[in-house]
Design a protein around this motif. Structure first.
Motif, short mmCIF file in Angstrom:
data_model
loop_
_atom_site.label_atom_id
_atom_site.label_comp_id
_atom_site.label_asym_id
_atom_site.label_seq_id
_atom_site.Cartn_x
_atom_site.Cartn_y
_atom_site.Cartn_z
N LYS A 145 0.84 -1.20 0.00
CA LYS A 145 0.00 0.00 0.00
C LYS A 145 0.87 1.25 0.00
CE LYS A 145 -4.04 2.06 2.18
NZ LYS A 145 -5.09 1.92 3.21
N GLY A 146 0.63 2.11 -0.98
CA GLY A 146 1.38 3.36 -1.11
C GLY A 146 2.74 3.22 -1.76
N LYS A 147 3.14 1.98 -2.11
CA LYS A 147 4.46 1.75 -2.72
C LYS A 147 4.37 1.82 -4.24
CE LYS A 147 6.55 0.63 1.21
NZ LYS A 147 7.67 1.41 1.78
N ARG A 148 5.55 2.00 -4.85
CA ARG A 148 5.65 2.02 -6.32
C ARG A 148 5.81 0.58 -6.80
NH1 ARG A 148 10.82 5.78 -6.18
NH2 ARG A 148 11.19 4.18 -4.60
N VAL A 149 4.78 0.07 -7.47
CA VAL A 149 4.73 -1.36 -7.81
C VAL A 149 4.41 -1.53 -9.29
CG1 VAL A 149 3.72 -3.60 -7.24
CG2 VAL A 149 3.84 -1.80 -5.49
N SER A 150 5.21 -2.34 -9.98
CA SER A 150 4.90 -2.69 -11.36
C SER A 150 4.08 -3.97 -11.38
CB SER A 150 6.16 -2.87 -12.20
OG SER A 150 5.81 -3.30 -13.51
N LEU A 151 2.94 -3.92 -12.07
CA LEU A 151 2.02 -5.05 -12.14
C LEU A 151 2.14 -5.82 -13.46
CD1 LEU A 151 -1.15 -3.23 -10.73
CD2 LEU A 151 0.68 -4.36 -9.46
N ASP A 152 3.10 -5.43 -14.29
CA ASP A 152 3.34 -5.98 -15.63
C ASP A 152 2.49 -5.23 -16.66
OD1 ASP A 152 4.22 -7.62 -17.85
OD2 ASP A 152 4.67 -9.18 -16.40
N LYS A 177 1.11 2.82 -6.07
CA LYS A 177 1.52 3.68 -7.19
C LYS A 177 1.90 2.74 -8.33
CE LYS A 177 3.14 7.22 -3.98
NZ LYS A 177 4.35 7.86 -3.36
N ALA A 178 0.85 2.38 -9.10
CA ALA A 178 0.99 1.31 -10.08
C ALA A 178 1.75 1.76 -11.33
CB ALA A 178 -0.38 0.79 -10.47
N GLU A 179 2.62 0.88 -11.79
CA GLU A 179 3.27 1.02 -13.09
C GLU A 179 3.03 -0.27 -13.87
OE1 GLU A 179 7.08 2.81 -13.38
OE2 GLU A 179 6.94 3.81 -11.43
N TYR A 180 3.17 -0.17 -15.18
CA TYR A 180 2.81 -1.31 -16.03
C TYR A 180 3.98 -1.62 -16.97
CZ TYR A 180 -1.65 0.01 -14.04
OH TYR A 180 -2.64 0.32 -13.15
N PRO A 183 8.97 -7.26 -17.15
CA PRO A 183 9.91 -7.57 -16.07
C PRO A 183 11.30 -6.96 -16.23
CG PRO A 183 8.67 -9.51 -16.67
CD PRO A 183 8.33 -8.47 -17.68
N GLY A 184 11.81 -6.90 -17.48
CA GLY A 184 13.15 -6.34 -17.70
C GLY A 184 13.25 -4.89 -17.26
N PRO A 185 12.45 -3.99 -17.83
CA PRO A 185 12.46 -2.59 -17.40
C PRO A 185 12.11 -2.40 -15.92
CG PRO A 185 11.34 -2.80 -19.51
CD PRO A 185 11.60 -4.19 -19.01
N ALA A 186 11.22 -3.26 -15.40
CA ALA A 186 10.86 -3.16 -13.98
C ALA A 186 12.08 -3.45 -13.11
CB ALA A 186 9.74 -4.13 -13.65
N GLY A 187 12.86 -4.46 -13.49
CA GLY A 187 14.08 -4.78 -12.76
C GLY A 187 15.09 -3.64 -12.80
N ASP A 188 15.19 -2.99 -13.95
CA ASP A 188 16.11 -1.85 -14.09
C ASP A 188 15.71 -0.71 -13.16
OD1 ASP A 188 17.51 -3.25 -16.02
OD2 ASP A 188 16.50 -2.28 -17.71
N ASP A 196 9.68 0.14 -6.09
CA ASP A 196 9.80 -0.59 -4.83
C ASP A 196 9.64 -2.10 -5.00
OD1 ASP A 196 10.13 1.76 -3.16
OD2 ASP A 196 8.02 2.18 -3.56
N ALA A 197 8.79 -2.49 -5.95
CA ALA A 197 8.52 -3.92 -6.12
C ALA A 197 7.90 -4.18 -7.48
CB ALA A 197 7.58 -4.43 -5.02
N TYR A 198 7.98 -5.44 -7.93
CA TYR A 198 7.28 -5.81 -9.16
C TYR A 198 6.92 -7.28 -9.14
CZ TYR A 198 11.62 -7.83 -11.22
OH TYR A 198 12.75 -8.58 -11.48
N PHE A 199 5.85 -7.61 -9.87
CA PHE A 199 5.39 -8.98 -10.00
C PHE A 199 6.00 -9.62 -11.25
CE2 PHE A 199 2.05 -7.27 -7.31
CZ PHE A 199 1.66 -8.34 -6.51
N PHE A 200 6.32 -10.90 -11.12
CA PHE A 200 6.83 -11.67 -12.25
C PHE A 200 6.32 -13.10 -12.13
CE2 PHE A 200 9.93 -14.81 -13.77
CZ PHE A 200 10.01 -14.47 -15.11
#
Length: 328
Positions: A145-152, A177-180, A183-188, A196-200
């Motif tokens: 909650k409130g974190k910067r997270v990539s959901l793919d 704070k969703a980003e889309y 996985p490659g760019p999310a890891g970078d 802060d985090a991403y799903f893979f």
């Protein structure tokens, strides 16, 4: 002459009989082509599909007269569409995508149900990773909650899965704070401190996460608890999973969930054909070839063939699994 001599009639009958016998033999030996839609050539689906095609093909001692081929594709959705349209006899898919297609939900919302879709076999698990920066202080899904997270990226199965996982903990995309990102760019971005985090979703260990763990350090967030137990009861294509300790550098054993890589076909495929394909897939010779050919091949076992189905088995496969006692 109106009538043939007796000799000519006998000769004609002999030739006609020979032609008929020849035609029967030709029909009996006519090859059956069985395409397996896989994924990109750099992924896991393609080499595993190649191994399976090889072991079930008649030329290699598999199903008589069967010619199986692995076909590179864009993955789960493309393979299901090819099966639906008749341009492929079978294909690989994540079990969640198969469920959405069969029920007309998720990625297939508004596109109609693929009601003829059937499972030949569950092949191996594809683990849901929730990768976090080591200093982000994310200990559970609730901490997102409130974190910067990539959901793919939009259109991906991972995006739908990540929404379900968030929902199990009472969160939506608006709570993070969703980003889309892929996985490659999310890891970078994680490495650079911009995420802060991403799903893979994928089999472990995956190279990109291994590199990130070595170069920057990561934590894997457990996906577990009563919220997940409730979610598993609702979505049967998910299963409990564990990433073993030190799969990624300095990361302890982490409980999570997985979807399955499944081999799908159409209910229209003949029962006897699918029965013989499955029977061949799990014989001793095929098992040895799969184990030697790829790391994921070791996980293609009869004991896990009916795990996390989500949609119906093909009757030919179901018959074999019941005979073997892995299905009641």
């Amino acid at each position: 002459m109106k009538f043939m001599s007796k000799t000519r009639r006998l000769a004609f009958a002999a030739v006609a009989g020979a032609v008929a016998i020849g035609a029967t033999v030709a029909v009996a030996q006519t090859p059956a082509f069985f395409r397996i839609g896989t994924g990109g050539t750099a992924g896991t689906y393609y080499p595993v599909g190649g191994l399976i095609a090889n072991v079930i093909s008649g030329a290699n001692g598999g199903v008589p007269a069967l010619v199986a081929t692995a076909v590179a594709s864009n993955g789960s959705v493309a393979n299901i569409n090819a099966i639906k349209g008749g341009s492929s006899e079978s294909g690989f898919s994540q079990s969640d995508v198969a469920y959405w297609a069969h029920t007309g939900t998720g990625l297939f919302e508004g596109k109609g149900k693929v009601e003829d879709l059937r499972v030949i076999a569950t092949l191996y698990p594809e683990t849901i990773h929730l990768v976090a920066r080591k200093d982000a202080n994310i200990k559970s899904v609730a901490d997102l909650k409130g974190k910067r997270v990539s959901l793919d990226e939009p259109g991906s199965g991972t995006l739908v899965d990540s929404r379900i996982v968030l929902g199990a903990f009472g969160l939506t995309e608006k709570d993070v704070k969703a980003e889309y990102l892929k996985p490659g760019p999310a890891g970078d971005r994680l490495r650079d401190g911009a995420l802060d985090a991403y799903f893979f979703v994928g089999g472990y260990p995956t190279g990109a996460i291994s590199e990130l763990a070595t170069s920057s350090g990561i934590s894997l967030v457990p996906i577990t608890g009563p919220e997940i137990d409730k979610m598993l009861a609702q979505y049967q294509f998910f299963a409990k999973d564990t990433v073993p300790a030190n799969t990624y550098k300095d990361v302890p054993e982490t409980p999570t969930i997985s979807v399955n890589a499944q081999w799908l076909t159409s209910a229209k495929q003949p029962d006897d054909l699918v029965y013989n394909i499955v029977k061949t897939l799990y014989n001793e010779k095929s098992r040895a070839a799969l184990e030697a050919g790829h790391a994921k091949g070791k996980l293609v076992t009869l004991q896990t063939a009916t795990n996390g189905l989500g949609i119906p088995l093909h009757p030919g496969a179901e018959k074999f699994y019941k005979e073997q006692g892995v299905l009641k």
